[in-house]
Design a protein around this motif. Structure first.
Motif, PDB file in Angstrom:
ATOM      1  N   ILE A   3      11.844   9.009  -5.752  1.00 49.84           N
ATOM      2  CA  ILE A   3      10.556   8.381  -5.458  1.00 49.84           C
ATOM      3  C   ILE A   3      10.507   6.913  -5.911  1.00 49.84           C
ATOM      4  O   ILE A   3      10.050   6.062  -5.156  1.00 49.84           O
ATOM      5  CB  ILE A   3       9.412   9.232  -6.028  1.00 49.84           C
ATOM      6  N   PRO A   4      10.985   6.543  -7.118  1.00 51.89           N
ATOM      7  CA  PRO A   4      11.019   5.109  -7.439  1.00 51.89           C
ATOM      8  C   PRO A   4      11.943   4.303  -6.527  1.00 51.89           C
ATOM      9  O   PRO A   4      11.684   3.129  -6.270  1.00 51.89           O
ATOM     10  CB  PRO A   4      11.522   5.066  -8.887  1.00 51.89           C
ATOM     11  N   ILE A   5      12.979   4.939  -5.985  1.00 57.17           N
ATOM     12  CA  ILE A   5      13.865   4.237  -5.054  1.00 57.17           C
ATOM     13  C   ILE A   5      13.112   3.881  -3.776  1.00 57.17           C
ATOM     14  O   ILE A   5      13.256   2.776  -3.238  1.00 57.17           O
ATOM     15  CB  ILE A   5      15.118   5.088  -4.755  1.00 57.17           C
ATOM     16  N   ILE A   6      12.286   4.805  -3.290  1.00 59.23           N
ATOM     17  CA  ILE A   6      11.471   4.536  -2.099  1.00 59.23           C
ATOM     18  C   ILE A   6      10.511   3.385  -2.376  1.00 59.23           C
ATOM     19  O   ILE A   6      10.343   2.492  -1.542  1.00 59.23           O
ATOM     20  CB  ILE A   6      10.717   5.807  -1.676  1.00 59.23           C
ATOM     21  N   SER A   7       9.907   3.388  -3.558  1.00 56.78           N
ATOM     22  CA  SER A   7       8.993   2.306  -3.924  1.00 56.78           C
ATOM     23  C   SER A   7       9.721   0.968  -4.006  1.00 56.78           C
ATOM     24  O   SER A   7       9.195  -0.060  -3.554  1.00 56.78           O
ATOM     25  CB  SER A   7       8.326   2.628  -5.257  1.00 56.78           C
ATOM     26  N   PHE A  16       2.729  10.198  -9.567  1.00 56.07           N
ATOM     27  CA  PHE A  16       1.827  10.401 -10.691  1.00 56.07           C
ATOM     28  C   PHE A  16       1.133  11.760 -10.597  1.00 56.07           C
ATOM     29  O   PHE A  16       0.976  12.456 -11.599  1.00 56.07           O
ATOM     30  CB  PHE A  16       0.783   9.278 -10.720  1.00 56.07           C
ATOM     31  N   ILE A  17       0.753  12.147  -9.399  1.00 56.67           N
ATOM     32  CA  ILE A  17       0.077  13.432  -9.207  1.00 56.67           C
ATOM     33  C   ILE A  17       1.066  14.595  -9.276  1.00 56.67           C
ATOM     34  O   ILE A  17       0.794  15.635  -9.870  1.00 56.67           O
ATOM     35  CB  ILE A  17      -0.657  13.433  -7.845  1.00 56.67           C
ATOM     36  N   TRP A  18       2.253  14.387  -8.717  1.00 56.12           N
ATOM     37  CA  TRP A  18       3.217  15.452  -8.538  1.00 56.12           C
ATOM     38  C   TRP A  18       4.044  15.721  -9.781  1.00 56.12           C
ATOM     39  O   TRP A  18       4.757  16.703  -9.870  1.00 56.12           O
ATOM     40  CB  TRP A  18       4.102  15.101  -7.354  1.00 56.12           C
ATOM     41  N   PHE A  19       3.960  14.849 -10.793  1.00 56.47           N
ATOM     42  CA  PHE A  19       5.004  14.769 -11.822  1.00 56.47           C
ATOM     43  C   PHE A  19       5.357  16.023 -12.573  1.00 56.47           C
ATOM     44  O   PHE A  19       6.106  16.058 -12.938  1.00 56.47           O
ATOM     45  CB  PHE A  19       4.722  13.697 -12.823  1.00 56.47           C
ATOM     46  N   ILE A  39       0.836  -1.200   0.000  1.00 56.41           N
ATOM     47  CA  ILE A  39       0.000   0.000   0.000  1.00 56.41           C
ATOM     48  C   ILE A  39       0.873   1.253   0.000  1.00 56.41           C
ATOM     49  O   ILE A  39       0.614   2.204  -0.747  1.00 56.41           O
ATOM     50  CB  ILE A  39      -0.974  -0.008   1.201  1.00 56.41           C
ATOM     51  N   VAL A  40       1.917   1.252   0.804  1.00 57.38           N
ATOM     52  CA  VAL A  40       2.823   2.409   0.834  1.00 57.38           C
ATOM     53  C   VAL A  40       3.506   2.578  -0.520  1.00 57.38           C
ATOM     54  O   VAL A  40       3.635   3.705  -1.022  1.00 57.38           O
ATOM     55  CB  VAL A  40       3.862   2.257   1.968  1.00 57.38           C
ATOM     56  N   SER A  41       3.909   1.482  -1.135  1.00 58.43           N
ATOM     57  CA  SER A  41       4.534   1.557  -2.457  1.00 58.43           C
ATOM     58  C   SER A  41       3.571   2.135  -3.490  1.00 58.43           C
ATOM     59  O   SER A  41       3.954   2.983  -4.302  1.00 58.43           O
ATOM     60  CB  SER A  41       4.998   0.168  -2.886  1.00 58.43           C
ATOM     61  N   ALA A  42       2.322   1.695  -3.465  1.00 59.86           N
ATOM     62  CA  ALA A  42       1.331   2.218  -4.405  1.00 59.86           C
ATOM     63  C   ALA A  42       1.057   3.696  -4.143  1.00 59.86           C
ATOM     64  O   ALA A  42       0.916   4.481  -5.090  1.00 59.86           O
ATOM     65  CB  ALA A  42       0.035   1.414  -4.305  1.00 59.86           C
ATOM     66  N   LEU A  43       1.001   4.090  -2.875  1.00 57.59           N
ATOM     67  CA  LEU A  43       0.760   5.495  -2.544  1.00 57.59           C
ATOM     68  C   LEU A  43       1.928   6.391  -2.962  1.00 57.59           C
ATOM     69  O   LEU A  43       1.723   7.525  -3.414  1.00 57.59           O
ATOM     70  CB  LEU A  43       0.473   5.652  -1.048  1.00 57.59           C
ATOM     71  N   VAL A  44       3.141   5.888  -2.808  1.00 53.40           N
ATOM     72  CA  VAL A  44       4.318   6.652  -3.223  1.00 53.40           C
ATOM     73  C   VAL A  44       4.303   6.862  -4.735  1.00 53.40           C
ATOM     74  O   VAL A  44       4.550   7.974  -5.226  1.00 53.40           O
ATOM     75  CB  VAL A  44       5.614   5.939  -2.767  1.00 53.40           C
ATOM     76  N   ILE A  77       6.763   7.748 -19.419  1.00 55.43           N
ATOM     77  CA  ILE A  77       6.906   7.915 -17.976  1.00 55.43           C
ATOM     78  C   ILE A  77       5.581   7.639 -17.277  1.00 55.43           C
ATOM     79  O   ILE A  77       5.520   6.908 -16.285  1.00 55.43           O
ATOM     80  CB  ILE A  77       7.443   9.319 -17.644  1.00 55.43           C
ATOM     81  N   PHE A  78       4.508   8.202 -17.800  1.00 55.24           N
ATOM     82  CA  PHE A  78       3.223   7.991 -17.147  1.00 55.24           C
ATOM     83  C   PHE A  78       2.735   6.561 -17.304  1.00 55.24           C
ATOM     84  O   PHE A  78       2.064   6.040 -16.422  1.00 55.24           O
ATOM     85  CB  PHE A  78       2.189   8.988 -17.665  1.00 55.24           C
ATOM     86  N   GLY A  79       3.072   5.913 -18.381  1.00 63.18           N
ATOM     87  CA  GLY A  79       2.732   4.498 -18.530  1.00 63.18           C
ATOM     88  C   GLY A  79       3.461   3.638 -17.514  1.00 63.18           C
ATOM     89  O   GLY A  79       2.864   2.738 -16.903  1.00 63.18           O
ATOM     90  N   LEU A  80       4.748   3.909 -17.293  1.00 63.67           N
ATOM     91  CA  LEU A  80       5.514   3.149 -16.305  1.00 63.67           C
ATOM     92  C   LEU A  80       5.007   3.389 -14.887  1.00 63.67           C
ATOM     93  O   LEU A  80       4.889   2.453 -14.088  1.00 63.67           O
ATOM     94  CB  LEU A  80       6.996   3.520 -16.412  1.00 63.67           C
ATOM     95  N   ILE A  81       4.682   4.641 -14.575  1.00 66.15           N
ATOM     96  CA  ILE A  81       4.156   4.948 -13.242  1.00 66.15           C
ATOM     97  C   ILE A  81       2.809   4.261 -13.040  1.00 66.15           C
ATOM     98  O   ILE A  81       2.560   3.643 -11.994  1.00 66.15           O
ATOM     99  CB  ILE A  81       4.031   6.470 -13.047  1.00 66.15           C
ATOM    100  N   PHE A  82       1.941   4.347 -14.035  1.00 68.90           N
ATOM    101  CA  PHE A  82       0.617   3.732 -13.941  1.00 68.90           C
ATOM    102  C   PHE A  82       0.719   2.212 -13.820  1.00 68.90           C
ATOM    103  O   PHE A  82       0.012   1.594 -13.016  1.00 68.90           O
ATOM    104  CB  PHE A  82      -0.228   4.135 -15.155  1.00 68.90           C
ATOM    105  N   LEU A  83       1.619   1.581 -14.583  1.00 69.04           N
ATOM    106  CA  LEU A  83       1.809   0.130 -14.477  1.00 69.04           C
ATOM    107  C   LEU A  83       2.321  -0.268 -13.101  1.00 69.04           C
ATOM    108  O   LEU A  83       1.925  -1.311 -12.558  1.00 69.04           O
ATOM    109  CB  LEU A  83       2.774  -0.357 -15.556  1.00 69.04           C
ATOM    110  N   SER A  84       3.192   0.542 -12.539  1.00 71.38           N
ATOM    111  CA  SER A  84       3.708   0.247 -11.211  1.00 71.38           C
ATOM    112  C   SER A  84       2.591   0.296 -10.167  1.00 71.38           C
ATOM    113  O   SER A  84       2.522  -0.565  -9.275  1.00 71.38           O
ATOM    114  CB  SER A  84       4.807   1.240 -10.844  1.00 71.38           C
ATOM    115  N   ILE A  85       1.707   1.274 -10.285  1.00 70.82           N
ATOM    116  CA  ILE A  85       0.570   1.358  -9.366  1.00 70.82           C
ATOM    117  C   ILE A  85      -0.351   0.154  -9.541  1.00 70.82           C
ATOM    118  O   ILE A  85      -0.794  -0.456  -8.558  1.00 70.82           O
ATOM    119  CB  ILE A  85      -0.201   2.672  -9.586  1.00 70.82           C
TER     120      ILE A  85
END
Length: 136
Positions: free
Chosen positions: A107-111, A21-24, A11-16, A43-51
């Protein structure tokens, strides 16, 4: 489902990643103009797939092996996203604000860290189930 620690990590990974995605637009020029816009489909495709991978992994809690594999794919996806961020950061002109040039890279490092923690917890659960099966 929610009582397991790996679910909280996911959940934390998805929220990060949702925050990314919102902040980009992460990169601004000297005059305040946006250098990378929201129209970047890679970039947005990769972020969305990660979520999506994190959410699918949360709901596949009964199948620990598939959850482990989905998390590994998500880690690889985050490394690709990290590589894209670093490449974009290095190919920008030197006229950008240094403090805002690389902040989105972390941010991806935190995820990735939370996904690795989730995989360790999944592995621990799997080992516990295997040890109980041996006792029977």
């Amino acid at each position: 489902m929610i009582q397991r620690i790996q679910t909280l990590y996911l959940i934390v990974s998805a929220l990060v990643m949702a925050a990314l995605f919102i902040w980009f637009p992460t990169i601004l020029g000297e005059d305040g103009s946006v250098l990378i816009e929201r129209s970047e489909p890679l970039i947005f495709g990769l972020i969305f797939l990660s979520i999506i991978f994190a959410i699918v992994s949360i709901f596949s809690f009964k199948k620990r092996q598939s959850q482990f594999v989905i998390n590994r794919l998500n880690i690889l996806l985050n490394f690709v996203l990290l590589g894209v961020f670093v490449y974009r950061s290095l190919t920008l002109s030197g006229e950008t604000l240094v403090s805002e040039k690389g902040i989105g890279v972390f941010i991806p490092i935190i995820s990735i860290v939370f996904l690795v923690l989730a995989n360790k917890a999944i592995k621990r659960d799997e080992d516990l189930v295997k040890s109980v099966d041996r006792l029977r």
